[in-house]
Design a protein around this motif. Structure first.
Motif, mmCIF file in Angstrom:
data_model
loop_
_atom_site.group_PDB
_atom_site.id
_atom_site.type_symbol
_atom_site.label_atom_id
_atom_site.label_comp_id
_atom_site.label_asym_id
_atom_site.label_seq_id
_atom_site.Cartn_x
_atom_site.Cartn_y
_atom_site.Cartn_z
ATOM 1 N N GLY A 162 17.021 126.329 -26.677
ATOM 2 C CA GLY A 162 17.359 126.195 -28.294
ATOM 3 C C GLY A 162 18.840 126.070 -28.477
ATOM 4 N N ARG A 163 19.267 126.150 -29.621
ATOM 5 C CA ARG A 163 20.652 126.197 -30.227
ATOM 6 C C ARG A 163 20.751 127.592 -30.828
ATOM 7 N NH1 ARG A 163 23.685 123.094 -27.601
ATOM 8 N NH2 ARG A 163 25.382 123.530 -29.212
ATOM 9 N N SER A 164 21.517 128.283 -30.181
ATOM 10 C CA SER A 164 22.010 129.614 -30.788
ATOM 11 C C SER A 164 23.359 129.783 -30.882
ATOM 12 C CB SER A 164 21.787 130.538 -29.639
ATOM 13 O OG SER A 164 20.285 130.675 -29.320
ATOM 14 N N HIS A 165 23.735 130.619 -31.728
ATOM 15 C CA HIS A 165 25.223 131.077 -31.974
ATOM 16 C C HIS A 165 25.526 132.171 -31.002
ATOM 17 C CE1 HIS A 165 25.254 129.670 -36.151
ATOM 18 N NE2 HIS A 165 25.921 128.893 -35.631
ATOM 19 N N ASP A 166 26.775 132.250 -30.334
ATOM 20 C CA ASP A 166 27.214 133.142 -29.371
ATOM 21 C C ASP A 166 28.379 133.903 -30.064
ATOM 22 O OD1 ASP A 166 28.354 134.350 -27.236
ATOM 23 O OD2 ASP A 166 29.492 132.714 -26.446
#
Ligand SMILES: CC(C)(COP(=O)(O)OP(=O)(O)OC[C@H]1O[C@@H](n2cnc3c(N)ncnc32)[C@H](O)[C@@H]1OP(=O)(O)O)[C@@H](O)C(=O)NCCC(=O)NCCS
Length: 177
Positions: A162-166
């Motif tokens: 999925g899309r995450s924030h790092d």
């Protein structure tokens, strides 16, 4: 009004924390984490948490978040090793039970984990990878002093990308001095 952060301590995960893990495995709390785990997955996770907490080499540690006020276990957190962009870093994450949310307890728990990961003296960077849509967890990162490195593809649970924030926190800022 008392604006001080709530007092919490983090306690290494023990056999007695299975009930806490079960309470944290609800559909609402697992919404951004791939949904509730099966009983078998939960028991396996509990075993990993107990084993990691007995480790003395700095691979990581899992904790219950305990409110100082009444000694109640209100959530879970920890840090563990992760391979990220070619280096080994620590990763962290957190859950706070619904009855205790919105009082700064996750942020206080995150700050305690930062201190523990720093004390391990093993890896310089602590990352968190909340889903881009997980507003509360992204807010915890910001509140706890992490810096947003950008958006990334992140695999969690295994098999689901999925899309995450790092988010990244430098545990050894003195190394830049
Ligand atoms: C993420 C979570 C741990 C936050 O717990 P919490 O104890 O309520 O968090 P805090 O009280 O410390 O709040 C921290 C910040 O989040 C904000 N926040 C809390 N819930 C929010 C929501 N639903 N939407 C937007 N922001 C929210 C708070 O306003 C606060 O920001 P502020 O200080 O700038 O006002 C909790 O929502 C949770 O357990 N979620 C399910 C598990 C999960 O997704 N974990 C993250 C894995 S990376």
């Amino acid at each position: 009004m008392d604006t001080r952060p709530p007092a919490v301590r983090i306690e290494p995960w023990t056999e007695a924390d299975l009930g806490l893990l079960r309470a944290a495995n609800s559909p609402a709390l697992m919404d951004h984490l791939g949904g509730p785990e099966t009983e078998e997955q939960l028991l396996s996770r509990h075993r990993r948490y107990v084993e990691l907490s007995a480790d003395t080499t700095g691979r990581g540690r899992m904790y219950s978040i305990v409110a100082e006020a009444d000694g109640a276990a209100v959530g879970t957190t920890g840090y563990w090793e992760q391979n990220w962009q070619g280096r080994t870093v620590y990763e962290t994450g957190w859950t706070v039970l619904p009855a205790h949310q919105g009082r700064g307890l996750a942020t206080a728990g995150a700050l305690a984990v930062v201190r523990a990961a720093r004390a391990a003296r093993r890896h310089r960077f602590l990352h968190a990878f909340p889903s881009v849509g997980n507003a509360a967890s992204n807010a915890v990162c910001r509140r706890a002093g992490f810096s947003l490195m950008g958006e990334c593809a992140f695999e969690y649970p295994p098999g689901h990308i999925g899309r995450s924030h790092d988010w990244r926190l430098d545990l050894w800022p003195e190394a830049n001095a």
